[in-house]
Design a protein around this motif. Structure first.
Motif, PDB file in Angstrom:
ATOM      1  N   ARG A 166      32.942 -19.243  -7.219  1.00  0.00           N
ATOM      2  CA  ARG A 166      31.489 -19.182  -7.226  1.00  0.00           C
ATOM      3  C   ARG A 166      30.833 -20.380  -6.534  1.00  0.00           C
ATOM      4  O   ARG A 166      30.237 -21.244  -7.188  1.00  0.00           O
ATOM      5  CB  ARG A 166      30.954 -19.044  -8.676  1.00  0.00           C
ATOM      6  CG  ARG A 166      31.563 -17.949  -9.510  1.00  0.00           C
ATOM      7  CD  ARG A 166      31.485 -16.558  -8.856  1.00  0.00           C
ATOM      8  NE  ARG A 166      30.148 -16.185  -8.474  1.00  0.00           N
ATOM      9  CZ  ARG A 166      29.831 -15.795  -7.229  1.00  0.00           C
ATOM     10  NH1 ARG A 166      30.728 -15.736  -6.274  1.00  0.00           N
ATOM     11  NH2 ARG A 166      28.613 -15.455  -6.943  1.00  0.00           N
ATOM     12  N   GLN A 175      24.843 -15.873  -4.160  1.00  0.00           N
ATOM     13  CA  GLN A 175      23.988 -15.042  -5.015  1.00  0.00           C
ATOM     14  C   GLN A 175      22.906 -15.909  -5.675  1.00  0.00           C
ATOM     15  O   GLN A 175      21.741 -15.529  -5.715  1.00  0.00           O
ATOM     16  CB  GLN A 175      24.880 -14.392  -6.084  1.00  0.00           C
ATOM     17  CG  GLN A 175      24.202 -13.349  -6.923  1.00  0.00           C
ATOM     18  CD  GLN A 175      24.052 -12.023  -6.185  1.00  0.00           C
ATOM     19  OE1 GLN A 175      24.628 -11.843  -5.112  1.00  0.00           O
ATOM     20  NE2 GLN A 175      23.277 -11.147  -6.732  1.00  0.00           N
ATOM     21  N   ALA A 224      26.754 -15.072   4.764  1.00  0.00           N
ATOM     22  CA  ALA A 224      27.963 -15.100   3.929  1.00  0.00           C
ATOM     23  C   ALA A 224      29.224 -14.741   4.715  1.00  0.00           C
ATOM     24  O   ALA A 224      30.313 -15.223   4.411  1.00  0.00           O
ATOM     25  CB  ALA A 224      27.801 -14.149   2.742  1.00  0.00           C
ATOM     26  N   TYR A 225      29.069 -13.896   5.753  1.00  0.00           N
ATOM     27  CA  TYR A 225      30.251 -13.435   6.506  1.00  0.00           C
ATOM     28  C   TYR A 225      30.386 -14.134   7.861  1.00  0.00           C
ATOM     29  O   TYR A 225      31.028 -13.609   8.769  1.00  0.00           O
ATOM     30  CB  TYR A 225      30.174 -11.913   6.723  1.00  0.00           C
ATOM     31  CG  TYR A 225      30.226 -11.130   5.430  1.00  0.00           C
ATOM     32  CD1 TYR A 225      31.442 -10.798   4.850  1.00  0.00           C
ATOM     33  CD2 TYR A 225      29.056 -10.752   4.773  1.00  0.00           C
ATOM     34  CE1 TYR A 225      31.499 -10.098   3.655  1.00  0.00           C
ATOM     35  CE2 TYR A 225      29.098 -10.046   3.574  1.00  0.00           C
ATOM     36  CZ  TYR A 225      30.319  -9.726   3.026  1.00  0.00           C
ATOM     37  OH  TYR A 225      30.380  -9.037   1.834  1.00  0.00           O
ATOM     38  N   ASP A 245      21.053 -14.745   5.475  1.00  0.00           N
ATOM     39  CA  ASP A 245      22.266 -14.642   4.661  1.00  0.00           C
ATOM     40  C   ASP A 245      23.471 -14.558   5.599  1.00  0.00           C
ATOM     41  O   ASP A 245      23.689 -13.539   6.245  1.00  0.00           O
ATOM     42  CB  ASP A 245      22.157 -13.400   3.768  1.00  0.00           C
ATOM     43  CG  ASP A 245      23.379 -13.200   2.887  1.00  0.00           C
ATOM     44  OD1 ASP A 245      24.417 -13.831   3.140  1.00  0.00           O
ATOM     45  OD2 ASP A 245      23.285 -12.389   1.941  1.00  0.00           O
TER      46      ASP A 245
HETATM   47  C1  LIG Z   1      25.702 -10.076   2.257  1.00  0.00           C
HETATM   48  C2  LIG Z   1      26.142 -10.795   1.019  1.00  0.00           C
HETATM   49  N1  LIG Z   1      25.457 -11.864   0.637  1.00  0.00           N
HETATM   50  C3  LIG Z   1      25.792 -12.536  -0.470  1.00  0.00           C
HETATM   51  C4  LIG Z   1      26.856 -12.138  -1.261  1.00  0.00           C
HETATM   52  C5  LIG Z   1      27.163 -12.918  -2.497  1.00  0.00           C
HETATM   53  O1  LIG Z   1      28.325 -13.657  -2.371  1.00  0.00           O
HETATM   54  P1  LIG Z   1      28.670 -14.912  -3.263  1.00  0.00           P
HETATM   55  O2  LIG Z   1      27.679 -15.007  -4.378  1.00  0.00           O
HETATM   56  O3  LIG Z   1      30.058 -14.675  -3.755  1.00  0.00           O
HETATM   57  O4  LIG Z   1      28.576 -16.104  -2.352  1.00  0.00           O
HETATM   58  C6  LIG Z   1      27.600 -11.009  -0.904  1.00  0.00           C
HETATM   59  C7  LIG Z   1      28.714 -10.539  -1.730  1.00  0.00           C
HETATM   60  O5  LIG Z   1      29.328  -9.509  -1.506  1.00  0.00           O
HETATM   61  C8  LIG Z   1      27.232 -10.309   0.276  1.00  0.00           C
HETATM   62  O6  LIG Z   1      27.883  -9.217   0.688  1.00  0.00           O
END
Ligand SMILES: Cc1ncc(COP(=O)(O)O)c(C=O)c1O
Length: 382
Positions: free
Chosen positions: A240, A96, A200-201, A198
């Motif tokens: 975090r 984030q 993240a997944y 992004d």
């Molecule tokens: C697509 C995506 N990007 C970023 C984030 C942020 O995740 P984090 O700040 O926990 O790394 C999320 C959280 O649900 C997400 O779904």
């Protein structure tokens, strides 16, 4: 005049905070709305974190601990096929913060940033809070929720600074192909745009799908900011921690933005992340196996109920079309599910206006609860 800023007032009204409130206040609701793993952080990481907590009471360098950035570089090379040096890594307080720091560093007031719609709900507010202009590109069910490069090309104009892409994607669970990523890369080069990728997944991926990082494509090093997270891969949401791989000329400015956002990412989380990267993939594989089992069950049942659902290939979400079962708007339908069936889901409009007519199910919930929730929904629809 004292009061709330125009910037804040201008932000869209999200229903998720209200949903979370109701879920805490009303007993017996099953939530299929979670945006985080239902698993706990793997035990070896928790044990390690507890053993080094007394060494973690100070700030670290804003950019992140060198040993962590070195470990990240090895992982990037091995898994993402990205050659980066520790100078090009900025560790952040979750991905984030990575989104915010990337925007603050590369966009000016009124700069346009292209975002997927439906897309992760934080992109739009992050752009608005940094005084930019979010411009949606549509993800359509008939295209399996993949971006249309021709549309992206048309939308990119003189004011456009960046394109945000997200694969595997929240909320659709779809994964972008090599060809699509190559097309988007071509547009970025032609129009001289940054790509915020992004990922993240990245580790939550099913069937024969492979995750491909756009930052690994030839000639893209100077265009792509690759955003990663420990939240989903290691079930470390509460710790975090995320990181960005940045083009060389952006490291210093991003470190500066990041410094004034958070000073440094959490110290204990960084030490745990070094440990996480040294573990085998056993813990991740175990989670993916469980998600996969739930995914198959959920998607089959939803389609049987006429909640038409494309098979998600990544993340832990299913994005279902409700138009065959109701004339209601997504918000009203999900309120009905909440109040009458006592199942919490997220209305598609939470992810942008093109999410109208859809709802998002999360399968980051135990299988027996998913089964129970689906029985309730089936009864409600009857
Ligand atoms: C697509 C995506 N990007 C970023 C984030 C942020 O995740 P984090 O700040 O926990 O790394 C999320 C959280 O649900 C997400 O779904």
């Amino acid at each position: 005049m004292r009061g709330v800023s125009e910037r804040e007032k201008h932000l869209p009204n999200f229903t998720l905070p209200e949903l979370l409130r109701i879920m805490h206040e009303v007993k017996g609701i099953i939530s299929l709305s979670a945006g985080e793993p239902d698993f706990s952080t793997p035990k070896p990481l928790l044990r390690y974190g507890a053993s080094i907590i007394h060494k973690s009471t100070h700030y670290t360098p804003t950019q992140g601990l060198k040993e962590l950035r070195e470990a990240i570089c090895k992982k990037l090379k091995r898994e993402n096929k990205i050659n980066a040096s520790p100078e090009n890594i900025v560790v952040t307080t979750g991905s984030q913060e990575a989104i915010f720091a990337s925007l603050l560093t590369t966009t000016d007031p009124k700069s346009q940033v292209l975002i997927p719609n439906p897309g992760y709900l934080a992109y739009l507010p992050a752009i608005e809070l940094s005084d930019g202009k979010p411009v949606s590109y549509k993800l359509e069910e008939k295209n399996n929720f993949q971006p249309n490069p021709d549309e992206i090309k048309k939308l990119a104009n003189r004011k456009t600074k960046a394109i945000i892409i997200n694969s595997p994607s929240n909320p659709t669970g779809q994964v972008y192909s090599r060809k699509l990523l190559e097309d988007i890369a071509d547009i970025a080069r032609e129009k001289n745009l940054y790509i915020f990728s992004d990922e993240a997944y990245e580790k939550l991926i099913y069937d024969d799908e492979k995750h491909l990082s756009i930052g690994s494509l030839n000639g893209m090093k100077n265009y792509v900011l690759s955003l990663y997270s420990f939240s989903k891969s290691y079930a470390m949401c509460g710790f975090r921690l995320g990181y960005i791989v940045v083009p060389k000329n952006l490291s210093e400015p991003i470190i500066e933005s990041s410094h004034f956002l958070t000073i440094s990412p959490p110290h204990v989380s960084q030490l745990m992340a070094v440990k996480a990267l040294s573990l085998s993939d056993r813990h991740i594989k175990k989670m993916v196996r469980a998600y996969n089992k739930r995914r198959k069950y959920l998607v089959k049942k939803l389609n049987e109920m006429n909640l038409i659902t494309r098979e998600p290939k990544g993340a832990f979400y299913a994005f279902s079309n409700i138009k065959n079962v109701t004339k209601k708007k997504s918000y009203d339908f999900s309120q009905g599910l909440l109040k009458k069936a006592r199942v919490a889901v997220v209305p598609g409009t939470e992810f942008g206006k093109y999410g109208e007519g859809y709802i998002r199910f999360s399968y980051a919930t135990k299988l027996f609860l998913i089964k129970k929730a689906l029985e309730r929904i089936e009864r409600y629809l009857r």
